[in-house]
Design an enzyme around this catalytic site. Structure first.
Site, PDB file in Angstrom:
ATOM      1  N   GLY A   1      -7.133  -0.024   2.346  1.00  0.00           N
ATOM      2  CA  GLY A   1      -8.302   0.833   2.537  1.00  0.00           C
ATOM      3  C   GLY A   1      -8.152   1.833   3.663  1.00  0.00           C
TER       4      GLY A   1
ATOM      5  N   GLY B   1      -4.702   4.084   3.305  1.00  0.00           N
ATOM      6  CA  GLY B   1      -3.591   3.635   2.475  1.00  0.00           C
ATOM      7  C   GLY B   1      -4.113   2.612   1.489  1.00  0.00           C
TER       8      GLY B   1
ATOM      9  N   ARG C   1       0.836  -1.211   0.000  1.00  0.00           N
ATOM     10  CA  ARG C   1       0.000   0.000   0.000  1.00  0.00           C
ATOM     11  C   ARG C   1       0.868   1.257   0.000  1.00  0.00           C
ATOM     12  NH1 ARG C   1       0.701   2.495   4.697  1.00  0.00           N
ATOM     13  NH2 ARG C   1       0.947   1.325   6.640  1.00  0.00           N
ATOM     14  N   GLY C   2       0.240   2.385  -0.239  1.00  0.00           N
ATOM     15  CA  GLY C   2       0.941   3.653  -0.105  1.00  0.00           C
ATOM     16  C   GLY C   2       0.983   4.093   1.347  1.00  0.00           C
TER      17      GLY C   2
ATOM     18  N   TYR D   1      -0.599   1.911  12.897  1.00  0.00           N
ATOM     19  CA  TYR D   1      -0.945   0.845  13.854  1.00  0.00           C
ATOM     20  C   TYR D   1      -2.392   0.439  13.640  1.00  0.00           C
ATOM     21  CZ  TYR D   1      -2.619  -1.153  18.273  1.00  0.00           C
ATOM     22  OH  TYR D   1      -3.224  -1.958  19.216  1.00  0.00           O
TER      23      TYR D   1
ATOM     24  N   CYS E   1       2.104   7.602  10.169  1.00  0.00           N
ATOM     25  CA  CYS E   1       2.036   8.109   8.797  1.00  0.00           C
ATOM     26  C   CYS E   1       3.181   9.061   8.471  1.00  0.00           C
ATOM     27  CB  CYS E   1       0.688   8.787   8.529  1.00  0.00           C
ATOM     28  SG  CYS E   1      -0.724   7.698   8.845  1.00  0.00           S
TER      29      CYS E   1
END
Length: 285
Positions: free
Chosen positions: A203, A192, A122-123, A128, A221
């Site tokens: 998601g 993400g 994912r991006g 967490y 992040c």
């Protein structure tokens, strides 16, 4: 007291409350109607695996998503109907990193981590997942929506913004240049995603009653100058009566609203499904 009163009002209107037992996973699937059916005469179907009250190991959910993506690719290659899918669940405590995440945002040695750490495709940077956080994984074909990942990210944000407003009277917003949903300086939902030939996976994660302490072990992040928040914490600050609405009931309200807002924003007709593979719900040995 407006926000807590709103929660209690919604709770009284919920049409399904059930004990949290594994037998509930086998109940007869039901459909969730979209909110504004007058505007969407023939909404597309979306299969829903609703495990919102279950703790599903991250690795199993991750594998499950990739399997669904492959199945949808096969259907498309065969020119067969390819319904959208959405999974709702909670995770056992885990840290996840994006494909390009930096370990500088970990406040621990990855070889001696407090929880499992997974680097995914994912991006985004590290985050967490844990109990009290509702995770939504849409596996949808963007060819049937908008073939635009920026549109998709903003639309996921819109779902959460509507949930917080309609269910909890919390005014949330986007911040320029940052993905996710914010209330003031607090990030309450992380997003993400990944798309493979326009099929999405991964998601969003909404902190409802989440214990926020594990976020202290990372730079969530990769953003150092802002905090992480939760619905429960925001309601406590706004109303000064933490605990009046129990954690499980807050999860129920957030779950119900997530499904409704997702169906409305994406113009989908939600159809509940049962999980055919019981191993999905089992903890890893």
């Amino acid at each position: 007291m407006e926000s807590l009163h709103r929660v209690e009002t919604l709770l009284s209107g919920l049409h399904h409350h059930h004990p949290r037992t594994n037998s509930n996973r086998n109940r007869v699937p039901r459909s969730v109607k979209i909110l504004n059916t007058a505007n969407h005469v023939n909404p597309r179907k979306c299969q829903c695996f609703d495990l919102y009250d279950q703790l599903v190991p991250y690795k199993k959910a991750w594998t499950w998503q990739k399997t669904l993506v492959d199945e949808k690719k096969t259907l498309i290659d065969r020119n067969q109907d390819c319904p959208d899918t959405v999974i709702l669940l909670q995770h056992s405590p885990v840290y996840t990193m994006g494909t390009g995440s930096s370990e500088e945002y970990l406040n621990f040695d990855v070889k001696d981590a407090p929880f499992d750490v997974y680097r995914t495709e994912r991006g985004g940077e590290v985050t967490y997942h844990g109990p009290g956080q509702l995770v939504m994984y849409p596996i949808i074909n963007l060819r049937n929506h908008e073939m635009d990942l920026h549109w998709y990210l903003r639309t996921l944000e819109e779902v959460v913004i509507r949930v917080l407003s309609s269910a909890f009277s919390i005014r949330a917003s986007r911040l320029d240049g940052l993905t996710g949903v914010w209330v003031g300086n607090q990030k309450v939902a992380a997003i993400g995603i990944r798309a493979s030939t326009w099929i999405t996976y991964h998601g969003l994660a909404l902190n409802v009653t989440t214990d926020l302490a594990p976020f202290d072990s990372i730079v969530p992040c990769g953003i150092r100058d802002r905090r992480v928040g939760s619905v429960k914490g925001l309601l406590a600050v706004a109303d000064g009566e933490q605990g009046k609405v129990g954690d499980l009931r807050l999860i129920d309200v957030a779950h119900e609203s997530l499904l409704k807002e997702f169906s409305e924003v994406f113009q989908l007709h939600i159809e509940k499904q049962t999980v055919s593979d019981p191993n999905v719900l089992k903890a890893e040995g």
